[in-house]
Design an enzyme around this catalytic site. Structure first.
Site, mmCIF file in Angstrom:
data_model
loop_
_atom_site.group_PDB
_atom_site.id
_atom_site.type_symbol
_atom_site.label_atom_id
_atom_site.label_comp_id
_atom_site.label_asym_id
_atom_site.label_seq_id
_atom_site.Cartn_x
_atom_site.Cartn_y
_atom_site.Cartn_z
ATOM 1 N N HIS A 180 1.968 0.164 -3.226
ATOM 2 C CA HIS A 180 2.422 -0.974 -3.660
ATOM 3 C C HIS A 180 2.295 -1.880 -2.430
ATOM 4 O O HIS A 180 2.442 -1.521 -1.279
ATOM 5 C CB HIS A 180 4.036 -0.956 -3.707
ATOM 6 C CG HIS A 180 4.674 -2.018 -4.467
ATOM 7 N ND1 HIS A 180 4.872 -3.434 -3.875
ATOM 8 C CD2 HIS A 180 4.881 -2.338 -5.902
ATOM 9 C CE1 HIS A 180 5.286 -3.997 -5.029
ATOM 10 N NE2 HIS A 180 5.234 -3.422 -5.943
ATOM 11 N N ASP B 89 5.369 2.193 -12.123
ATOM 12 C CA ASP B 89 4.654 2.310 -13.305
ATOM 13 C C ASP B 89 4.383 4.042 -13.340
ATOM 14 O O ASP B 89 3.859 4.486 -14.290
ATOM 15 C CB ASP B 89 3.096 1.765 -13.129
ATOM 16 C CG ASP B 89 3.210 0.351 -13.280
ATOM 17 O OD1 ASP B 89 2.843 -0.434 -12.314
ATOM 18 O OD2 ASP B 89 3.851 -0.055 -14.331
HETATM 19 C C1 SDX Z 1 2.871 -3.198 -10.091
HETATM 20 O O1 SDX Z 1 3.175 -6.905 -6.782
HETATM 21 C C2 SDX Z 1 3.883 -6.207 -7.523
HETATM 22 O O2 SDX Z 1 5.232 -6.439 -7.204
HETATM 23 C C3 SDX Z 1 3.502 -5.459 -8.695
HETATM 24 C C4 SDX Z 1 4.563 -4.796 -9.606
HETATM 25 C C5 SDX Z 1 5.624 -5.866 -10.250
HETATM 26 O O3 SDX Z 1 6.676 -5.306 -10.464
HETATM 27 O O4 SDX Z 1 5.085 -6.832 -10.602
HETATM 28 O O5 SDX Z 1 5.302 -3.935 -8.490
HETATM 29 C C6 SDX Z 1 3.821 -3.955 -10.509
HETATM 30 O O6 SDX Z 1 1.622 -3.810 -10.242
HETATM 31 C C7 SDX Z 1 2.947 -1.867 -9.447
HETATM 32 C C8 SDX Z 1 1.549 -1.354 -8.851
HETATM 33 C C9 SDX Z 1 0.781 -0.600 -9.923
HETATM 34 N N1 SDX Z 1 -0.567 -0.225 -9.582
HETATM 35 C C10 SDX Z 1 -0.897 0.880 -9.315
HETATM 36 O O7 SDX Z 1 -0.229 1.838 -9.348
HETATM 37 C C11 SDX Z 1 -2.455 1.410 -8.987
HETATM 38 C C12 SDX Z 1 -2.521 2.112 -7.849
HETATM 39 N N2 SDX Z 1 -2.219 1.406 -6.686
HETATM 40 C C13 SDX Z 1 -2.984 1.059 -5.877
HETATM 41 O O8 SDX Z 1 -4.219 0.256 -6.525
HETATM 42 C C14 SDX Z 1 -2.314 -0.030 -4.860
HETATM 43 O O9 SDX Z 1 -1.469 0.774 -4.111
HETATM 44 C C15 SDX Z 1 -2.020 -1.431 -5.189
HETATM 45 C C16 SDX Z 1 -2.854 -2.296 -5.808
HETATM 46 C C17 SDX Z 1 -0.720 -1.284 -6.062
HETATM 47 C C18 SDX Z 1 -1.357 -2.037 -3.761
HETATM 48 O O10 SDX Z 1 -2.642 -2.164 -3.207
HETATM 49 P P1 SDX Z 1 -2.837 -2.891 -1.550
HETATM 50 O O11 SDX Z 1 -1.546 -3.400 -1.176
HETATM 51 O O12 SDX Z 1 -3.989 -3.898 -1.796
HETATM 52 O O13 SDX Z 1 -3.111 -1.738 -0.804
HETATM 53 P P2 SDX Z 1 -4.512 -1.407 -0.256
HETATM 54 O O14 SDX Z 1 -5.630 -1.342 -1.407
HETATM 55 O O15 SDX Z 1 -5.037 -2.225 0.942
HETATM 56 O O16 SDX Z 1 -4.379 0.184 0.188
HETATM 57 C C19 SDX Z 1 -3.872 0.362 1.771
HETATM 58 C C20 SDX Z 1 -4.560 1.779 1.897
HETATM 59 C C21 SDX Z 1 -6.024 1.828 1.683
HETATM 60 O O17 SDX Z 1 -6.494 2.909 2.418
HETATM 61 P P3 SDX Z 1 -7.066 2.481 3.832
HETATM 62 O O18 SDX Z 1 -8.417 1.543 3.241
HETATM 63 O O19 SDX Z 1 -6.028 1.584 4.644
HETATM 64 O O20 SDX Z 1 -7.834 3.554 4.484
HETATM 65 O O21 SDX Z 1 -3.925 2.768 1.191
HETATM 66 C C22 SDX Z 1 -4.555 3.451 0.206
HETATM 67 C C23 SDX Z 1 -6.177 2.532 0.095
HETATM 68 O O22 SDX Z 1 -7.091 3.335 0.057
HETATM 69 N N3 SDX Z 1 -4.029 3.332 -1.268
HETATM 70 C C24 SDX Z 1 -4.248 4.443 -2.080
HETATM 71 C C25 SDX Z 1 -3.381 3.974 -3.198
HETATM 72 N N4 SDX Z 1 -2.993 2.920 -2.822
HETATM 73 C C26 SDX Z 1 -3.408 2.323 -1.578
HETATM 74 N N5 SDX Z 1 -4.890 5.515 -1.934
HETATM 75 C C27 SDX Z 1 -4.811 6.445 -3.198
HETATM 76 N N6 SDX Z 1 -3.992 6.141 -3.924
HETATM 77 C C28 SDX Z 1 -3.434 5.032 -4.099
HETATM 78 N N7 SDX Z 1 -2.769 4.655 -5.209
#
Ligand code: SDX
Length: 427
Positions: free
Chosen positions: A308, A366
């Protein structure tokens, strides 16, 4: 502390280059950069808005490190376990929990506006039966902009509140109709003898040839889902609604833009993606391979329902949904659900893995919601539509708040340009 503007307090301290520091009621302070371009010809650079406060808001507060979520100051755990959805909707929209007569007045307003115009129902017949419900909802909600000509002066409080109530009132029927239309069942109308959550269930699953009996356990479960998904400060879809609203766009068009944004798999579309992921995993013994893929920088796969932008701790909503899912599965005699077993094992393995621990990746709202909705009979294509019904309360709350924020002006970010410098066409 010196002069105040809106409800923000200007701190006595400044940044080293003389920028004011602003304080809210709780949460991190903010550097006021509004004069930066004019006085120092500098922009701030923050793609994805990781460190940007886009507005002032008094609706929802999230402490990501603590895993805390407050609606108008009340912890989500208290609201979700002790309040009804209409009470929470009133709290988010108007700032306070309603007294009993206010609550009945609010519910009467919802009942007054929950029917869909006959011509709105005709829109559904323009879609393919296999259209994704979110595509249908974007279209139908946007089309509502073409109705209600008698009350479209959104500079007037009365028209603002009428539009907000209309959107909250109509969304369950709009979402349910996108499902019943897809299976060739007659679109059902609301039954004002039922509460908001029960009405949604009867419009979703009721059949014209037999009476529909609301299961109180399932009604309470969907009400919990609605409360937990109602608002979440400046998430992508709410920020979209606020940006559209800043141009003075019609509120129905603003909410349609929010629905479009929520549909993305990185946002509200993740609940549908989680179930696809859990079904693809099949059984707990494939979990090590899935976790390895999620950690592999060269693999675009991410663990859906994990991570998140704000929470660096367990999403409090995920814990509440997990517990409700367990209760509903037991109630339905599905306590041995293989999906739930896979989800619980996947959570256990991930939360013990250094990659997820170091990056502070936890289950989000989710992760379990799809298992719960599937057990209740919702097809996975409807999961984000359910999220949209709930989040409409948050979207209209932020729309109302922005309409009251005089002087906000249109949202118009700048950029760091890296394209070609000035050049001319050949003679
Ligand atoms: C919702 O914003 C809100 O409040 C949203 C929400 C709401 O109520 O409105 O809470 C609802 O959208 C919840 C999130 C649902 N999405 C997912 O579950 C999709 C999977 N999650 C990721 O795509 C991700 O965690 C996000 C999109 C939720 C957040 O992405 P960020 O904040 O941009 O984080 P990032 O992509 O910069 O990741 C940071 C690191 C990365 O590694 P590095 O590049 O630092 O080495 O963490 C890793 C990412 O690769 N990472 C994950 C991961 N999420 C982040 N690695 C594996 N699996 C994951 N799910």
């Amino acid at each position: 502390m010196t002069k105040q503007y809106a409800n923000i307090v200007v701190s006595d301290t400044q940044t080293p280059n003389g920028l004011p520091i602003l304080k809210g009621s709780i949460g991190p302070d903010a550097v006021d950069v509004r004069t930066l371009l004019g006085r120092q010809n500098l922009l701030t650079y923050d793609p994805g808005f990781r460190s940007t406060a886009s507005c002032e808001s008094a609706i929802t507060y999230i402490d990501g490190e603590a895993g805390q979520l407050l609606y108008r100051g009340y912890p989500i755990e208290e609201l979700a376990t002790r309040c009804g959805f209409s009470e929470v909707a009133h709290l988010l929209m108007y700032g306070e929990l309603p007294a009993s007569e206010q609550l009945s007045g609010f519910q009467c307003k919802i009942n007054e506006y929950n029917l869909l115009h006959d011509q709105v129902l005709s829109f559904y017949h323009g879609f393919r039966r296999d259209a994704h419900p979110m595509a249908v909802m974007v279209g139908v909600v946007g089309a509502l902009s073409a109705f209600y000509q008698d009350s479209q002066d959104y500079s007037r409080d009365e028209d603002q509140h009428k539009a907000a109530i209309r959107l909250v009132a109509k969304m369950p029927a709009i979402a349910a109709a996108s499902y019943t239309y897809s299976i060739g069942r007659p679109i059902r109308h609301p039954d004002n003898n039922l509460d908001y959550a029960s009405n949604f269930l009867q419009m979703m699953f009721g059949k014209p040839n037999e009476p529909y009996h609301v299961d109180p356990v399932l009604a309470r479960a969907i009400e919990m889902i609605f409360i937990l998904h109602a608002d979440h400060e400046q998430n992508a879809s709410t920020s979209t609604v606020r940006m559209a609203a800043s141009s003075g766009a019609n509120p129905f068009a603003c909410v349609a833009s929010g629905i479009a944004t929520l549909w993305g798999p990185a946002h509200g579309g993740a609940n549908e993606a989680v179930l696809t992921m859990l079904e693809d995993i099949g059984s707990p013994d494939r979990i090590p391979e899935i976790v390895r893929r999620a950690k592999d920088k060269n693999d675009p796969f991410r663990l859906m329902g994990f991570g998140h932008r704000v929470y660096r701790n367990y999403d409090p909503r995920a814990a509440l949904i997990r517990d409700t899912t367990r209760q509903v599965l037991a109630h339905l005699g599905m306590e041995n659900s293989p999906l739930m077993a896979t989800a619980l094992e996947l959570e256990r393995v991930a939360l013990e893995d250094d990659y997820f621990i170091e990056k502070k990746l936890y289950p989000n709202v989710d992760f379990y919601s799809g298992i719960l909705l599937r057990a209740m009979g919702f097809p996975s294509r409807m999961f984000t539509a359910v999220f949209a019904v709930a989040r409409t309360v948050g979207w209209v709350s932020h729309w109302l708040e922005l309409k009251q924020q005089a002087g906000h002006g249109i949202d118009r970010p700048r950029q760091l340009y890296t394209g070609p410098t000035l050049r001319h066409l050949d003679k």
